[in-house]
Design a protein around this motif. Structure first.
Motif, PDB file in Angstrom:
ATOM      1  N   GLN A 101    -100.945 -25.505 -70.981  1.00 48.90           N
ATOM      2  CA  GLN A 101     -98.721 -26.292 -71.452  1.00 48.90           C
ATOM      3  C   GLN A 101     -98.509 -27.054 -70.788  1.00 48.90           C
ATOM      4  OE1 GLN A 101     -96.695 -22.710 -71.668  1.00 48.90           O
ATOM      5  NE2 GLN A 101     -97.215 -21.701 -72.830  1.00 48.90           N
ATOM      6  N   ALA A 102     -99.055 -27.084 -69.291  1.00 50.73           N
ATOM      7  CA  ALA A 102     -98.589 -28.738 -68.278  1.00 50.73           C
ATOM      8  C   ALA A 102     -99.233 -29.798 -68.633  1.00 50.73           C
ATOM      9  CB  ALA A 102     -98.742 -28.379 -67.071  1.00 50.73           C
ATOM     10  N   PHE A 103    -100.220 -29.689 -69.197  1.00 48.72           N
ATOM     11  CA  PHE A 103    -101.125 -31.100 -69.701  1.00 48.72           C
ATOM     12  C   PHE A 103    -102.346 -30.542 -70.554  1.00 48.72           C
ATOM     13  CE2 PHE A 103    -100.553 -30.213 -65.285  1.00 48.72           C
ATOM     14  CZ  PHE A 103    -100.454 -31.589 -64.300  1.00 48.72           C
ATOM     15  N   PRO A 104    -101.577 -30.656 -71.783  1.00 51.24           N
ATOM     16  CA  PRO A 104    -101.589 -30.000 -73.217  1.00 51.24           C
ATOM     17  C   PRO A 104    -102.938 -31.083 -73.806  1.00 51.24           C
ATOM     18  CG  PRO A 104     -99.465 -30.986 -73.894  1.00 51.24           C
ATOM     19  CD  PRO A 104     -99.639 -30.995 -72.150  1.00 51.24           C
ATOM     20  N   ALA A 105    -102.778 -32.521 -73.602  1.00 50.48           N
ATOM     21  CA  ALA A 105    -103.519 -33.507 -73.795  1.00 50.48           C
ATOM     22  C   ALA A 105    -105.032 -33.342 -73.153  1.00 50.48           C
ATOM     23  CB  ALA A 105    -103.090 -34.804 -73.527  1.00 50.48           C
ATOM     24  N   ILE A 106    -104.878 -33.265 -71.637  1.00 50.65           N
ATOM     25  CA  ILE A 106    -106.411 -32.568 -71.217  1.00 50.65           C
ATOM     26  C   ILE A 106    -106.709 -31.206 -71.423  1.00 50.65           C
ATOM     27  CG2 ILE A 106    -107.988 -31.860 -68.557  1.00 50.65           C
ATOM     28  CD1 ILE A 106    -105.516 -33.977 -67.447  1.00 50.65           C
ATOM     29  N   ALA A 107    -106.097 -30.343 -72.162  1.00 51.05           N
ATOM     30  CA  ALA A 107    -106.491 -29.033 -72.350  1.00 51.05           C
ATOM     31  C   ALA A 107    -106.845 -29.525 -74.279  1.00 51.05           C
ATOM     32  CB  ALA A 107    -105.703 -28.072 -72.682  1.00 51.05           C
ATOM     33  N   ALA A 108    -106.848 -30.445 -74.822  1.00 51.83           N
ATOM     34  CA  ALA A 108    -106.904 -30.398 -75.439  1.00 51.83           C
ATOM     35  C   ALA A 108    -108.968 -31.409 -76.158  1.00 51.83           C
ATOM     36  CB  ALA A 108    -106.024 -31.410 -76.618  1.00 51.83           C
ATOM     37  N   LEU A 109    -108.889 -32.042 -74.584  1.00 51.18           N
ATOM     38  CA  LEU A 109    -110.067 -33.063 -75.198  1.00 51.18           C
ATOM     39  C   LEU A 109    -111.240 -32.135 -73.980  1.00 51.18           C
ATOM     40  CD1 LEU A 109    -109.107 -36.155 -72.413  1.00 51.18           C
ATOM     41  CD2 LEU A 109    -110.298 -35.962 -74.873  1.00 51.18           C
ATOM     42  N   GLY A 110    -110.539 -30.866 -73.738  1.00 51.63           N
ATOM     43  CA  GLY A 110    -111.514 -30.073 -73.086  1.00 51.63           C
ATOM     44  C   GLY A 110    -111.834 -29.003 -74.551  1.00 51.63           C
ATOM     45  N   ASP A 111    -111.349 -28.468 -75.117  1.00 48.25           N
ATOM     46  CA  ASP A 111    -111.466 -27.685 -76.054  1.00 48.25           C
ATOM     47  C   ASP A 111    -112.019 -28.607 -77.381  1.00 48.25           C
ATOM     48  OD1 ASP A 111    -109.760 -25.870 -74.917  1.00 48.25           O
ATOM     49  OD2 ASP A 111    -107.751 -25.705 -76.319  1.00 48.25           O
ATOM     50  N   GLN A 112    -111.554 -29.438 -78.014  1.00 50.21           N
ATOM     51  CA  GLN A 112    -112.154 -30.738 -78.535  1.00 50.21           C
ATOM     52  C   GLN A 112    -114.131 -30.639 -78.161  1.00 50.21           C
ATOM     53  OE1 GLN A 112    -110.885 -33.926 -79.906  1.00 50.21           O
ATOM     54  NE2 GLN A 112    -112.230 -34.220 -81.599  1.00 50.21           N
ATOM     55  N   HIS A 113    -113.633 -31.120 -76.866  1.00 52.86           N
ATOM     56  CA  HIS A 113    -115.565 -31.550 -76.387  1.00 52.86           C
ATOM     57  C   HIS A 113    -116.074 -30.968 -75.393  1.00 52.86           C
ATOM     58  CE1 HIS A 113    -114.630 -35.101 -78.527  1.00 52.86           C
ATOM     59  NE2 HIS A 113    -113.768 -35.667 -77.801  1.00 52.86           N
ATOM     60  N   GLY A 114    -115.640 -29.618 -74.814  1.00 52.00           N
ATOM     61  CA  GLY A 114    -116.469 -28.715 -74.132  1.00 52.00           C
ATOM     62  C   GLY A 114    -116.019 -29.853 -72.613  1.00 52.00           C
ATOM     63  N   TRP A 115    -115.745 -28.447 -71.661  1.00 51.65           N
ATOM     64  CA  TRP A 115    -114.508 -28.799 -70.439  1.00 51.65           C
ATOM     65  C   TRP A 115    -115.150 -29.838 -69.409  1.00 51.65           C
ATOM     66  CZ3 TRP A 115    -110.129 -28.747 -69.155  1.00 51.65           C
ATOM     67  CH2 TRP A 115    -108.899 -27.833 -70.294  1.00 51.65           C
ATOM     68  N   ASP A 116    -117.021 -29.864 -69.736  1.00 50.59           N
ATOM     69  CA  ASP A 116    -117.691 -29.895 -68.604  1.00 50.59           C
ATOM     70  C   ASP A 116    -118.463 -31.339 -69.486  1.00 50.59           C
ATOM     71  OD1 ASP A 116    -117.265 -28.214 -66.520  1.00 50.59           O
ATOM     72  OD2 ASP A 116    -118.876 -27.039 -67.322  1.00 50.59           O
ATOM     73  N   THR A 117    -118.055 -32.295 -70.655  1.00 48.97           N
ATOM     74  CA  THR A 117    -118.791 -32.746 -70.997  1.00 48.97           C
ATOM     75  C   THR A 117    -118.278 -34.052 -70.743  1.00 48.97           C
ATOM     76  OG1 THR A 117    -119.026 -31.646 -73.141  1.00 48.97           O
ATOM     77  CG2 THR A 117    -119.431 -33.867 -73.399  1.00 48.97           C
ATOM     78  N   SER A 118    -119.403 -34.866 -70.177  1.00 50.52           N
ATOM     79  CA  SER A 118    -119.076 -36.459 -70.049  1.00 50.52           C
ATOM     80  C   SER A 118    -118.064 -36.802 -70.906  1.00 50.52           C
ATOM     81  CB  SER A 118    -120.071 -37.131 -69.744  1.00 50.52           C
ATOM     82  OG  SER A 118    -120.672 -37.581 -68.341  1.00 50.52           O
ATOM     83  N   LEU A 119    -116.632 -37.447 -70.475  1.00 53.16           N
ATOM     84  CA  LEU A 119    -116.526 -38.490 -71.068  1.00 53.16           C
ATOM     85  C   LEU A 119    -115.497 -39.797 -70.963  1.00 53.16           C
ATOM     86  CD1 LEU A 119    -113.316 -35.437 -71.875  1.00 53.16           C
ATOM     87  CD2 LEU A 119    -115.146 -36.568 -73.547  1.00 53.16           C
ATOM     88  N   PHE A 120    -115.935 -40.820 -71.639  1.00 50.45           N
ATOM     89  CA  PHE A 120    -115.511 -41.968 -71.236  1.00 50.45           C
ATOM     90  C   PHE A 120    -114.094 -42.980 -71.551  1.00 50.45           C
ATOM     91  CE2 PHE A 120    -119.921 -40.615 -71.808  1.00 50.45           C
ATOM     92  CZ  PHE A 120    -120.666 -41.873 -70.378  1.00 50.45           C
ATOM     93  N   ARG A 121    -114.040 -43.983 -70.438  1.00 51.87           N
ATOM     94  CA  ARG A 121    -112.460 -44.564 -70.645  1.00 51.87           C
ATOM     95  C   ARG A 121    -112.756 -45.905 -70.632  1.00 51.87           C
ATOM     96  NH1 ARG A 121    -106.720 -42.773 -68.168  1.00 51.87           N
ATOM     97  NH2 ARG A 121    -105.625 -44.587 -69.549  1.00 51.87           N
ATOM     98  N   ALA A 122    -112.368 -46.848 -71.749  1.00 54.67           N
ATOM     99  CA  ALA A 122    -112.293 -48.096 -71.179  1.00 54.67           C
ATOM    100  C   ALA A 122    -111.341 -48.715 -72.431  1.00 54.67           C
ATOM    101  CB  ALA A 122    -113.893 -48.686 -71.979  1.00 54.67           C
ATOM    102  N   ASP A 123    -110.580 -49.088 -71.448  1.00 45.63           N
ATOM    103  CA  ASP A 123    -109.539 -48.829 -72.353  1.00 45.63           C
ATOM    104  C   ASP A 123    -109.010 -50.680 -72.739  1.00 45.63           C
ATOM    105  OD1 ASP A 123    -108.329 -46.949 -71.109  1.00 45.63           O
ATOM    106  OD2 ASP A 123    -106.293 -47.905 -70.240  1.00 45.63           O
ATOM    107  N   HIS A 124    -109.540 -51.615 -72.138  1.00 47.90           N
ATOM    108  CA  HIS A 124    -109.729 -53.080 -72.591  1.00 47.90           C
ATOM    109  C   HIS A 124    -110.637 -52.658 -74.420  1.00 47.90           C
ATOM    110  CE1 HIS A 124    -107.894 -54.894 -70.010  1.00 47.90           C
ATOM    111  NE2 HIS A 124    -108.102 -54.548 -68.395  1.00 47.90           N
TER     112      HIS A 124
END
Length: 161
Positions: free
Chosen positions: A63-86
């Motif tokens: 509840q405190a961090f719903p966006a992170i929870a959504a990432l974990g639920d959608q992709h798996g909690w231990d799946t590598s996720l990549f970020r590159a804002d540019h």
């Protein structure tokens, strides 16, 4: 080695080098207005949650961090996720791999001026030997000179070339 040529105008050109992709990333991050993890990051949803919360992954954390929870639920909690804002936009994480070199090119592309990256000694040497059309433009000789001086200082190029 990797060589970066930055041209800010007909009178301004500089070249610099990095040892490898990780070194390139560090140098790009150091000069970027974004935070280092915004330029490039590889992390799991579980690791993200651990960064913002000390404790178990429970309903309060979700509840405190719903966006992170959504990432974990959608992709798996231990799946590598990549970020590159540019490259992807602000705050976007995706499971499809992004190479750090892609993130660096995108970050360099956001800066003013023209940037060229030569991924090998051979590419840099070929550029100064006439395979870089950019050097034919007005003031291009300064860019060629800057890259040549970088190659000379690293003893990649002999003084008589």
């Amino acid at each position: 080695m990797i060589y970066v040529l930055e041209i800010q105008g007909p009178q301004e050109a500089q070249a610099w080098f990095t040892f490898d992709g990780q070194d390139l990333l560090r140098k790009v991050q150091a000069q970027d207005p974004l935070q280092p993890w915004e330029v490039f990051d590889e992390i799991s949803a579980r690791e993200l949650m651990d960064l913002v919360r000390d404790g178990p992954l429970d309903e309060a954390a979700r509840q405190a961090f719903p966006a992170i929870a959504a990432l974990g639920d959608q992709h798996g909690w231990d799946t590598s996720l990549f970020r590159a804002d540019h490259l992807l936009g602000a705050g976007i994480y995706q499971p499809e791999p992004i190479k750090l070199e892609q993130a660096c090119l995108a970050a360099l592309g956001q800066r003013t001026g023209i940037h060229r990256v030569y991924w090998t000694d051979q590419q840099a040497i070929a550029a100064i030997e006439g395979q870089e059309p950019l050097f034919e433009a007005l003031g291009g000789w300064r860019a060629r000179h800057a890259l040549r001086e970088q190659l000379l200082s690293l003893e990649v190029l002999a003084e008589d070339v």
